[in-house]
Design an enzyme around this catalytic site. Structure first.
Site, mmCIF file in Angstrom:
data_model
loop_
_atom_site.group_PDB
_atom_site.id
_atom_site.type_symbol
_atom_site.label_atom_id
_atom_site.label_comp_id
_atom_site.label_asym_id
_atom_site.label_seq_id
_atom_site.Cartn_x
_atom_site.Cartn_y
_atom_site.Cartn_z
ATOM 1 N N ASP A 165 0.796 -1.228 0.000
ATOM 2 C CA ASP A 165 0.000 0.000 0.000
ATOM 3 C C ASP A 165 0.830 1.280 0.000
ATOM 4 O OD1 ASP A 165 0.795 -0.681 2.546
ATOM 5 O OD2 ASP A 165 -1.054 -0.063 3.528
ATOM 6 N N ASN A 221 19.175 -35.014 -5.127
ATOM 7 C CA ASN A 221 19.955 -35.972 -4.334
ATOM 8 C C ASN A 221 19.367 -36.155 -2.940
ATOM 9 O OD1 ASN A 221 20.709 -33.453 -3.321
ATOM 10 N ND2 ASN A 221 22.685 -33.477 -4.352
#
Length: 573
Positions: A27, A461
């Site tokens: 805002d 992995n």
């Protein structure tokens, strides 16, 4: 002439070559974003969060030269601060624009949301001072001069700056000088410059084993061409620190390799450590860049060249601009007969691996080394990817992006967004581990949203391999939730054409690379790798790191029962 403050800021950003501003709406910056919306020269790129936006701006600047980031006060600023700190560490010129509460509220100390509701509007600025080289809070009275001052400092030092733009003054008109932003660099004192050149020329003339040690600052301050000229004219060999990957021609006959202290190849180590005139260009001897401080530099024969300073063992020359220094030195030295240059691109390696063999790092990087092309932009995530890529010779014109010193995991995916927007016509390839990807995966959504077409290799992995190698091989804290990575593009609603695949064998890898090379669209390839598999250099480095971080009698010594028995009497629990 008169111009609105926000439009004047955009004008200056355009003069720096900035065409995209990354960020998240809030805002307090919406009024400024409205001005970006109506600006034909700048586009706002909405990111999924402020941290990713900062990383994207970082990647953009590494290709484009400068970048801009827009956040909202407090929550947005602090979400972005890690990325800004990384840009500071790595000398990336990033302009952070924070939309702050209206100037009258700041002046009165109003208790506004997104603040600590204590009336203090200096705390965020104080935070940003630690990670930027210039800061300002704009007012109608100072905007014209302060915008120019801060942007000039960003250009001068190639590091982030922080601009606070109150929400109620963006459309206030101010009188400005209709002149382009002055980016003239400081000029060296002619007498001191001459003395410095004399000293360097004398040292080089007397040296029997001169050498150059080059760090990333040479690229940041645009002197790599001058260094290449110096090397070619004098025949001086050069090595680069790991933080300066591919900024110099790695196919040059004068390129020796990468210097990483005791972890260097013997020929590189001898060149640097036995030199009787070693010239360091912006060299920073970090733990990562020196094999955990295993470097051995002879201080008596070391010459340090910084952006605005030259130091020898006996003399200091302040205020000497590096470009002027190297230009003058090149004019002074005598050209020797040049060596026959090698090929511009690395030779293709013949790979003999069974197509049924399970994928490993040894196999992966052999194939990848032959996959790169001229002008590629290659991004390597910290860990196994960057370690392996650092050991490959890349095409001369390829650009390599990593974050070796700050090393914030997840950096490269949002940085890829930035580099793609900065150079949309270049092929761009990312290598990122599954653990790192999970930190910033939302920005894949933004890459898809803007129809960009990178090649993304996800090294799966099963968690944090580099941490497992250092400590906690089987510890649960190094585990992560396994995702269906090849389905991510669909999850993020990708509507442009794309392809995905999973690779588990050498044969599948070869086929995937062939397909990717001929495809015009986003590609995501999941590479299935063993949890403890890694490049050889990382296996060695991880043990050194563990000993440095935790000591010889730390838990690193207790990985096996045998180590436990050996240390049982030495450690008190």
């Amino acid at each position: 002439m008169f111009m609105e403050i926000g439009n004047f800021l955009n004008k200056r950003l355009s003069e720096l070559g900035i065409k995209h501003i990354f960020g998240v709406p809030g805002d307090f910056n919406l009024s400024y974003l409205e001005q970006i919306e109506t600006d034909s020269k700048i586009e706002f790129i909405g990111n999924c969060n402020e941290l990713n936006a900062a990383y994207a701006a970082d990647g953009y600047a590494r290709i484009n030269g400068f970048s801009a980031l827009a956040t909202t006060y407090g929550v947005g600023d602090l979400s972005a601060i890690n990325g800004i700190a990384g840009a500071y560490t790595e000398n990336v010129p990033l302009i952070h624009i924070s939309g702050i509460p209206p100037l009258h509220a700041v002046t009165q100390g109003a208790l506004i949301h997104h603040t600590l509701v204590d009336g203090n509007y200096d705390n965020i600025m104080n935070c940003m001072r630690e990670f930027t080289v210039a800061q300002t809070r704009l007012t109608p009275a100072n905007a014209a001069s302060e915008i120019d001052r801060v942007l000039r400092q960003c250009a001068l030092e190639r590091r982030p700056v922080h601009i606070q733009l109150p929400s109620d003054i963006t459309h206030v008109k101010i009188q400005i000088d209709d002149q382009p932003l002055c980016l003239e660099r400081p000029v060296s004192d002619p007498e001191i410059l001459e003395q410095a050149v004399d000293e360097l020329f004398k040292c080089l003339s007397q040296a029997k084993k001169p050498a150059l040690l080059i760090d990333n600052e040479a690229d940041i301050f645009n002197v790599t061409t001058l260094l290449a000229e110096l090397s070619a004219k004098t025949g001086i060999s050069y090595a680069c620190l790991p933080t300066a990957k591919n900024i110099m021609d790695e196919s040059s006959p004068h390129y020796a390799g990468v210097y990483v202290g005791a972890a260097s190849q013997l020929s590189v180590r001898n060149l640097i450590e036995c030199s009787d005139c070693l010239i360091g260009i912006g060299a920073r001897f970090t733990d990562i860049g020196t094999g955990m401080f295993s470097h051995k530099i002879n201080k008596d024969s070391y010459i340090e060249i910084k952006r605005y300073e030259v130091n020898t063992a006996r003399k200091n020359f302040p205020g000497i601009e590096i470009g002027e220094l190297l230009t003058a030195l090149n004019l002074r030295v005598t050209a020797k007969k040049s060596l026959k240059p090698t090929l511009e691109t690395p030779a293709t390696e013949r790979i003999q691996v069974s197509e049924h063999q399970k994928l490993s790092h040894e196999i992966l990087w052999k194939y990848i080394g032959n996959f790169f092309k001229a002008d590629d932009v290659i991004l390597g995530e910290v860990g196994t990817s960057n370690t392996a890529l650092s050991g490959l010779r890349l095409p001369v014109t390829a650009k390599y992006i990593c974050q070796p010193i700050w090393g914030s995991i997840g950096y490269t995916l949002p940085a890829l967004l930035g580099s793609l927007l900065a150079a949309p016509k270049r092929r761009q390839i990312l290598f990122i581990g599954d653990g790192s990807l999970q930190l910033t995966v939302q920005e894949l959504s933004t890459i898809i949203r803007y129809g960009l077409k990178p090649i993304i290799f996800v090294l799966n992995n099963g968690g944090y391999t580099i941490e497992r190698l250092i400590l906690g091989e089987n510890a649960s804290y190094n585990d992560i939730q396994n995702w269906k990575y090849t389905e991510l593009v669909q999850v993020f609603n990708g509507k442009e054409k794309y392809q995905t695949c999973m690779v588990e064998t050498a044969g599948q890898l070869k086929n995937a690379l062939d397909q990717v090379g001929a495809y015009d669209g986003l590609s995501l390839i999941e590479l299935k790798l063993p949890a403890m598999d890694a490049p050889v250099s990382l296996l060695k480095f991880a043990d050194v790191v563990a000993r440095y971080d935790y000591g010889n009698f730390g838990y690193q010594k207790l990985k096996t029962e045998q180590h436990y028995v050996e240390c049982k009497n030495a450690i008190s629990f």
